[in-house]
Design a protein around this motif. Structure first.
Motif, PDB file in Angstrom:
ATOM      1  N   UNK A   6       0.412   2.932 -12.277  1.00 27.30           N
ATOM      2  CA  UNK A   6       0.927   2.015 -11.251  1.00 27.30           C
ATOM      3  C   UNK A   6       0.644   0.568 -11.638  1.00 27.30           C
ATOM      4  N   UNK A   7      -0.563   0.318 -12.105  1.00 24.52           N
ATOM      5  CA  UNK A   7      -0.927  -1.044 -12.507  1.00 24.52           C
ATOM      6  C   UNK A   7      -0.031  -1.525 -13.643  1.00 24.52           C
ATOM      7  N   UNK A   8       0.234  -0.661 -14.610  1.00 25.68           N
ATOM      8  CA  UNK A   8       1.115  -1.038 -15.719  1.00 25.68           C
ATOM      9  C   UNK A   8       2.532  -1.324 -15.235  1.00 25.68           C
ATOM     10  N   UNK A   9       3.038  -0.466 -14.362  1.00 20.98           N
ATOM     11  CA  UNK A   9       4.402  -0.653 -13.862  1.00 20.98           C
ATOM     12  C   UNK A   9       4.511  -1.928 -13.031  1.00 20.98           C
ATOM     13  N   UNK A  69       4.442   9.591  -9.970  1.00 19.40           N
ATOM     14  CA  UNK A  69       3.792   9.852 -11.251  1.00 19.40           C
ATOM     15  C   UNK A  69       3.190  11.253 -11.290  1.00 19.40           C
ATOM     16  N   UNK A  70       2.583  11.677 -10.186  1.00 15.87           N
ATOM     17  CA  UNK A  70       1.982  13.010 -10.140  1.00 15.87           C
ATOM     18  C   UNK A  70       3.046  14.101 -10.259  1.00 15.87           C
ATOM     19  N   UNK A 109       6.383  13.724 -11.452  1.00 21.44           N
ATOM     20  CA  UNK A 109       7.281  13.614 -12.600  1.00 21.44           C
ATOM     21  C   UNK A 109       6.595  13.617 -13.958  1.00 21.44           C
ATOM     22  N   UNK A 110       5.319  13.296 -14.005  1.00 21.39           N
ATOM     23  CA  UNK A 110       4.636  13.196 -15.290  1.00 21.39           C
ATOM     24  C   UNK A 110       3.416  14.092 -15.375  1.00 21.39           C
ATOM     25  N   UNK A 111       3.297  15.035 -14.467  1.00 19.79           N
ATOM     26  CA  UNK A 111       2.197  15.989 -14.466  1.00 19.79           C
ATOM     27  C   UNK A 111       0.839  15.284 -14.540  1.00 19.79           C
ATOM     28  N   UNK A 112       0.700  14.214 -13.775  1.00 23.38           N
ATOM     29  CA  UNK A 112      -0.559  13.473 -13.701  1.00 23.38           C
ATOM     30  C   UNK A 112      -1.393  14.095 -12.591  1.00 23.38           C
ATOM     31  N   UNK A 113      -2.590  14.512 -12.936  1.00 23.66           N
ATOM     32  CA  UNK A 113      -3.455  15.142 -11.936  1.00 23.66           C
ATOM     33  C   UNK A 113      -4.633  14.249 -11.552  1.00 23.66           C
ATOM     34  N   UNK A 114      -4.961  13.317 -12.398  1.00 23.05           N
ATOM     35  CA  UNK A 114      -6.102  12.437 -12.166  1.00 23.05           C
ATOM     36  C   UNK A 114      -5.619  11.165 -11.472  1.00 23.05           C
ATOM     37  N   UNK A 115      -6.204  10.864 -10.320  1.00 26.17           N
ATOM     38  CA  UNK A 115      -5.804   9.667  -9.563  1.00 26.17           C
ATOM     39  C   UNK A 115      -6.021   8.399 -10.383  1.00 26.17           C
ATOM     40  N   UNK A 141       0.826  -1.209   0.000  1.00 26.12           N
ATOM     41  CA  UNK A 141       0.000   0.000   0.000  1.00 26.12           C
ATOM     42  C   UNK A 141       0.860   1.260   0.000  1.00 26.12           C
ATOM     43  N   UNK A 142       1.905   1.266   0.824  1.00 25.20           N
ATOM     44  CA  UNK A 142       2.825   2.416   0.858  1.00 25.20           C
ATOM     45  C   UNK A 142       3.578   2.554  -0.463  1.00 25.20           C
ATOM     46  N   UNK A 143       3.964   1.420  -1.038  1.00 26.87           N
ATOM     47  CA  UNK A 143       4.666   1.442  -2.328  1.00 26.87           C
ATOM     48  C   UNK A 143       3.772   2.057  -3.409  1.00 26.87           C
ATOM     49  N   UNK A 144       2.516   1.682  -3.422  1.00 23.24           N
ATOM     50  CA  UNK A 144       1.576   2.239  -4.410  1.00 23.24           C
ATOM     51  C   UNK A 144       1.402   3.739  -4.178  1.00 23.24           C
ATOM     52  N   UNK A 145       1.253   4.139  -2.923  1.00 19.49           N
ATOM     53  CA  UNK A 145       1.127   5.569  -2.614  1.00 19.49           C
ATOM     54  C   UNK A 145       2.353   6.343  -3.092  1.00 19.49           C
ATOM     55  N   UNK A 146       3.546   5.797  -2.876  1.00 17.72           N
ATOM     56  CA  UNK A 146       4.771   6.458  -3.335  1.00 17.72           C
ATOM     57  C   UNK A 146       4.828   6.516  -4.858  1.00 17.72           C
ATOM     58  N   UNK A 147       4.393   5.461  -5.520  1.00 21.53           N
ATOM     59  CA  UNK A 147       4.379   5.459  -6.981  1.00 21.53           C
ATOM     60  C   UNK A 147       3.417   6.523  -7.504  1.00 21.53           C
TER      61      UNK A 147
END
Length: 95
Positions: free
Chosen positions: A57-60, A41-42, A44-50, A31-37
């Motif tokens: 995250x699922x792809x990675x 992404x938010x 480094x890749x300008x992702x605004x939508x959760x 859970x913490x790993x997913x939160x960090x990912x």
């Protein structure tokens, strides 16, 4: 087997789970790993939508799992070949 009720927070949502006690630490760590990912992404890749961050995250994680599985298969195949050669050598020594 002891079951525990825990909550995991991912992408601003709380997920209550009933898990075997032996798996609790692993689930919390993931859970913490997913939160960090998601944060990576938010930032480094300008992702605004959760939803987009979760999809990434699922792809990675899926890609990582596939790579580990392929490496495992190669290792098992290699070990099997080596064991077959050892068995053959032992049989030759017996004869």
């Amino acid at each position: 087997m002891e079951v525990r009720r825990i909550t995991i927070n991912i992408a601003g949502r709380v997920y209550p789970l009933n898990v075997p006690a032996a798996e609790e630490e692993t689930l919390r760590k993931v859970g913490k790993q997913i939160e960090n990912m998601i944060k990576d992404f938010e930032q480094n890749f300008d992702v605004r939508d959760k939803q987009d961050a979760l999809a990434m995250c699922a792809l990675k994680l899926g890609t990582n799992a596939e790579v580990v599985s392929a490496n495992y298969d190669k290792t098992v195949h290699s070990a099997s070949e080596r064991l077959a050669k050892i068995a053959q050598s032992l049989n030759e020594v017996k004869e």
